[in-house]
Design a protein around this motif. Structure first.
Motif, PDB file in Angstrom:
ATOM      1  N   ARG A   1       0.785  -1.276   0.089  1.00 29.95           N
ATOM      2  CA  ARG A   1       0.051  -0.070   0.054  1.00 29.95           C
ATOM      3  C   ARG A   1       0.769   1.383   0.069  1.00 29.95           C
ATOM      4  NH1 ARG A   1      -1.422  -2.756   4.292  1.00 29.95           N
ATOM      5  NH2 ARG A   1      -0.755  -1.149   5.495  1.00 29.95           N
ATOM      6  N   GLY A   2       2.142   1.000   0.386  1.00 30.21           N
ATOM      7  CA  GLY A   2       3.012   2.238   0.241  1.00 30.21           C
ATOM      8  C   GLY A   2       2.740   2.998   1.639  1.00 30.21           C
ATOM      9  N   ASP A   3       2.601   2.550   2.857  1.00 35.49           N
ATOM     10  CA  ASP A   3       2.483   3.332   4.223  1.00 35.49           C
ATOM     11  C   ASP A   3       3.836   4.237   4.154  1.00 35.49           C
ATOM     12  OD1 ASP A   3       0.215   2.119   4.663  1.00 35.49           O
ATOM     13  OD2 ASP A   3       1.022   0.710   5.978  1.00 35.49           O
ATOM     14  N   GLY A   4       5.040   3.914   3.698  1.00 32.05           N
ATOM     15  CA  GLY A   4       6.193   4.587   3.856  1.00 32.05           C
ATOM     16  C   GLY A   4       6.794   5.190   2.438  1.00 32.05           C
ATOM     17  N   SER A   5       7.179   6.105   2.239  1.00 30.90           N
ATOM     18  CA  SER A   5       7.769   6.591   1.094  1.00 30.90           C
ATOM     19  C   SER A   5       8.864   5.531   0.569  1.00 30.90           C
ATOM     20  CB  SER A   5       8.461   7.993   1.168  1.00 30.90           C
ATOM     21  OG  SER A   5       9.422   8.009   1.897  1.00 30.90           O
ATOM     22  N   PRO A   6       9.171   5.457  -0.614  1.00 30.25           N
ATOM     23  CA  PRO A   6      10.371   4.659  -1.019  1.00 30.25           C
ATOM     24  C   PRO A   6      11.853   4.712  -0.282  1.00 30.25           C
ATOM     25  CG  PRO A   6       8.922   5.277  -2.948  1.00 30.25           C
ATOM     26  CD  PRO A   6       8.455   6.082  -1.739  1.00 30.25           C
TER      27      PRO A   6
ATOM     28  N   ALA B   1      19.273  -3.906  26.281  1.00 29.12           N
ATOM     29  CA  ALA B   1      19.605  -2.897  27.219  1.00 29.12           C
ATOM     30  C   ALA B   1      18.334  -2.072  27.353  1.00 29.12           C
ATOM     31  CB  ALA B   1      20.912  -2.486  27.068  1.00 29.12           C
ATOM     32  N   PRO B   2      17.986  -1.569  28.789  1.00 27.26           N
ATOM     33  CA  PRO B   2      16.793  -0.716  28.890  1.00 27.26           C
ATOM     34  C   PRO B   2      17.006   0.579  28.423  1.00 27.26           C
ATOM     35  CG  PRO B   2      18.122  -1.243  30.967  1.00 27.26           C
ATOM     36  CD  PRO B   2      18.689  -1.766  29.784  1.00 27.26           C
ATOM     37  N   ASP B   3      18.298   0.731  28.060  1.00 29.68           N
ATOM     38  CA  ASP B   3      18.301   2.255  27.277  1.00 29.68           C
ATOM     39  C   ASP B   3      18.263   2.384  25.745  1.00 29.68           C
ATOM     40  OD1 ASP B   3      20.823   0.888  26.848  1.00 29.68           O
ATOM     41  OD2 ASP B   3      22.216   2.818  27.260  1.00 29.68           O
ATOM     42  N   VAL B   4      17.784   1.166  25.182  1.00 29.27           N
ATOM     43  CA  VAL B   4      17.506   1.207  23.615  1.00 29.27           C
ATOM     44  C   VAL B   4      16.350   1.387  23.216  1.00 29.27           C
ATOM     45  CG1 VAL B   4      17.784  -0.346  21.693  1.00 29.27           C
ATOM     46  CG2 VAL B   4      19.670  -0.611  23.722  1.00 29.27           C
ATOM     47  N   VAL B   5      16.175   2.226  22.191  1.00 29.03           N
ATOM     48  CA  VAL B   5      14.763   2.375  21.525  1.00 29.03           C
ATOM     49  C   VAL B   5      14.160   1.222  21.038  1.00 29.03           C
ATOM     50  CG1 VAL B   5      13.462   4.143  20.266  1.00 29.03           C
ATOM     51  CG2 VAL B   5      15.172   5.023  21.702  1.00 29.03           C
ATOM     52  N   THR B   6      13.386   0.515  21.499  1.00 30.40           N
ATOM     53  CA  THR B   6      12.456  -0.403  20.778  1.00 30.40           C
ATOM     54  C   THR B   6      11.308   0.004  20.161  1.00 30.40           C
ATOM     55  OG1 THR B   6      11.542  -1.497  22.921  1.00 30.40           O
ATOM     56  CG2 THR B   6      14.075  -2.236  22.293  1.00 30.40           C
ATOM     57  N   MET B   7      10.724  -0.907  19.499  1.00 32.75           N
ATOM     58  CA  MET B   7       9.173  -0.770  19.070  1.00 32.75           C
ATOM     59  C   MET B   7       8.303  -0.294  20.363  1.00 32.75           C
ATOM     60  SD  MET B   7       9.385  -0.306  16.053  1.00 32.75           S
ATOM     61  CE  MET B   7       7.792  -0.154  15.695  1.00 32.75           C
ATOM     62  N   TYR B   8       7.555   0.558  20.286  1.00 34.09           N
ATOM     63  CA  TYR B   8       6.709   0.968  21.419  1.00 34.09           C
ATOM     64  C   TYR B   8       7.267   1.728  22.744  1.00 34.09           C
ATOM     65  CZ  TYR B   8       3.053  -0.503  18.487  1.00 34.09           C
ATOM     66  OH  TYR B   8       2.239  -0.809  17.364  1.00 34.09           O
ATOM     67  N   SER B   9       8.482   1.888  22.618  1.00 42.42           N
ATOM     68  CA  SER B   9       9.280   2.839  23.537  1.00 42.42           C
ATOM     69  C   SER B   9       8.816   4.064  23.585  1.00 42.42           C
ATOM     70  CB  SER B   9      10.736   2.809  23.255  1.00 42.42           C
ATOM     71  OG  SER B   9      11.463   1.479  23.629  1.00 42.42           O
ATOM     72  N   GLN B  10       8.633   4.872  24.734  1.00 44.72           N
ATOM     73  CA  GLN B  10       8.370   6.367  24.731  1.00 44.72           C
ATOM     74  C   GLN B  10       9.705   6.968  25.157  1.00 44.72           C
ATOM     75  OE1 GLN B  10       5.984   7.790  28.075  1.00 44.72           O
ATOM     76  NE2 GLN B  10       4.783   8.573  26.779  1.00 44.72           N
ATOM     77  N   VAL B  11       9.922   8.013  24.292  1.00 48.77           N
ATOM     78  CA  VAL B  11      11.596   8.558  24.542  1.00 48.77           C
ATOM     79  C   VAL B  11      11.127  10.049  24.747  1.00 48.77           C
ATOM     80  CG1 VAL B  11      12.639   6.958  23.315  1.00 48.77           C
ATOM     81  CG2 VAL B  11      11.803   8.894  22.204  1.00 48.77           C
TER      82      VAL B  11
ATOM     83  N   PRO C   1       2.981   1.795  11.464  1.00 48.47           N
ATOM     84  CA  PRO C   1       2.212   2.561  10.716  1.00 48.47           C
ATOM     85  C   PRO C   1       0.844   2.750  11.109  1.00 48.47           C
ATOM     86  CG  PRO C   1       3.756   1.550   9.459  1.00 48.47           C
ATOM     87  CD  PRO C   1       3.842   1.175  10.774  1.00 48.47           C
ATOM     88  N   ALA C   2       0.156   1.543  11.612  1.00 48.38           N
ATOM     89  CA  ALA C   2      -1.207   1.324  11.564  1.00 48.38           C
ATOM     90  C   ALA C   2      -1.624   2.100  13.138  1.00 48.38           C
ATOM     91  CB  ALA C   2      -1.631   0.132  12.034  1.00 48.38           C
ATOM     92  N   ASP C   3      -0.825   2.484  14.128  1.00 50.84           N
ATOM     93  CA  ASP C   3      -0.788   2.944  15.375  1.00 50.84           C
ATOM     94  C   ASP C   3      -0.470   4.496  15.509  1.00 50.84           C
ATOM     95  OD1 ASP C   3      -2.063   0.467  16.302  1.00 50.84           O
ATOM     96  OD2 ASP C   3       0.029  -0.026  16.773  1.00 50.84           O
ATOM     97  N   ALA C   4      -0.023   4.976  14.164  1.00 55.89           N
ATOM     98  CA  ALA C   4       0.533   6.302  14.242  1.00 55.89           C
ATOM     99  C   ALA C   4      -0.655   7.236  14.430  1.00 55.89           C
ATOM    100  CB  ALA C   4       1.307   6.643  13.109  1.00 55.89           C
ATOM    101  N   GLU C   5      -0.103   8.136  15.451  1.00 53.91           N
ATOM    102  CA  GLU C   5      -0.857   9.449  15.741  1.00 53.91           C
ATOM    103  C   GLU C   5      -0.203  10.500  16.139  1.00 53.91           C
ATOM    104  OE1 GLU C   5      -4.779   9.364  17.832  1.00 53.91           O
ATOM    105  OE2 GLU C   5      -4.680   7.128  17.741  1.00 53.91           O
TER     106      GLU C   5
ATOM    107  N   GLY D   1       1.881  12.444  19.825  1.00 55.81           N
ATOM    108  CA  GLY D   1       3.089  11.639  19.956  1.00 55.81           C
ATOM    109  C   GLY D   1       3.447  10.231  19.785  1.00 55.81           C
ATOM    110  N   PHE D   2       2.517   9.658  18.859  1.00 56.55           N
ATOM    111  CA  PHE D   2       2.841   8.039  18.508  1.00 56.55           C
ATOM    112  C   PHE D   2       3.189   8.476  16.731  1.00 56.55           C
ATOM    113  CE2 PHE D   2       0.223   7.238  22.020  1.00 56.55           C
ATOM    114  CZ  PHE D   2       0.746   5.869  22.306  1.00 56.55           C
ATOM    115  N   VAL D   3       4.660   8.117  16.740  1.00 56.17           N
ATOM    116  CA  VAL D   3       5.215   8.198  15.458  1.00 56.17           C
ATOM    117  C   VAL D   3       5.816   7.020  14.669  1.00 56.17           C
ATOM    118  CG1 VAL D   3       6.246  10.761  15.837  1.00 56.17           C
ATOM    119  CG2 VAL D   3       7.537   8.726  16.472  1.00 56.17           C
ATOM    120  N   SER D   4       5.200   6.819  13.492  1.00 48.41           N
ATOM    121  CA  SER D   4       5.488   5.699  12.783  1.00 48.41           C
ATOM    122  C   SER D   4       7.074   5.290  12.616  1.00 48.41           C
ATOM    123  CB  SER D   4       4.901   5.584  11.349  1.00 48.41           C
ATOM    124  OG  SER D   4       5.308   4.486  10.709  1.00 48.41           O
ATOM    125  N   VAL D   5       7.240   4.200  12.811  1.00 49.71           N
ATOM    126  CA  VAL D   5       8.599   3.827  12.513  1.00 49.71           C
ATOM    127  C   VAL D   5       9.251   3.969  10.853  1.00 49.71           C
ATOM    128  CG1 VAL D   5       8.300   1.150  11.933  1.00 49.71           C
ATOM    129  CG2 VAL D   5      10.402   2.047  12.727  1.00 49.71           C
TER     130      VAL D   5
END
Length: 140
Positions: free
Chosen positions: A27-32, A54-64, A82-86, A90-94
């Motif tokens: 569907r092209g959720d992200g640009s090429p 490690a607890p100091d690494v940004v993983t999916m669903y981390s709040q930074v 992308p489906a959860d981005a708002e 403050g919810f940003v798509s990977v």
């Protein structure tokens, strides 16, 4: 945008889920360009089991907590699929420029990205306020 192969770390689960996301992205959720950036991050990251990240690494669903290196302004963002981005809350798509810049970085690192308007941005990761894995959630 060039991805530097800094000290990026991904959980094996995030890596697999992101590869699957890219494969399904008809569907092209992200640009090429953004898809290429994420592919580069996936290729260049160290992989660890979710229970060992490690607890100091940004993983999916981390709040930074981020601080803009130019203005000093602080923002709190949660990295999501992308489906959860708002972005307004403050919810940003990977697959967004800032999302792909944050993925796998550690507290103290500088994330760098280009805005859709072409402006160069940079922010320091001041803290991880929530990381699923450090809270015992290895499947989020």
């Amino acid at each position: 945008m060039e991805v530097t192969t800094l000290e990026r770390t991904l959980t094996e689960l995030d890596h697999v889920r992101l590869l699957n996301l890219l494969r399904r992205d008809a569907r092209g959720d992200g640009s090429p360009q953004q898809v290429r950036v994420i592919e580069d991050v996936l290729d260049a990251s160290a992989l660890v089991p979710s229970r060992e990240v490690a607890p100091d690494v940004v993983t999916m669903y981390s709040q930074v907590l981020l601080q803009d290196t130019q203005t000093g302004q602080r923002n709190t963002l949660t990295l999501c699929y992308p489906a959860d981005a708002e972005p307004a809350v403050g919810f940003v798509s990977v697959l967004s420029p800032v999302g792909s810049a944050l993925l796998g970085l550690r507290v103290g690192s500088i994330a760098r990205w280009s805005t859709p308007a072409g402006d160069e941005k940079a922010a320091e990761i001041l803290a991880i306020l929530f990381q699923p894995e450090s809270s015992g959630d290895y499947a989020m």
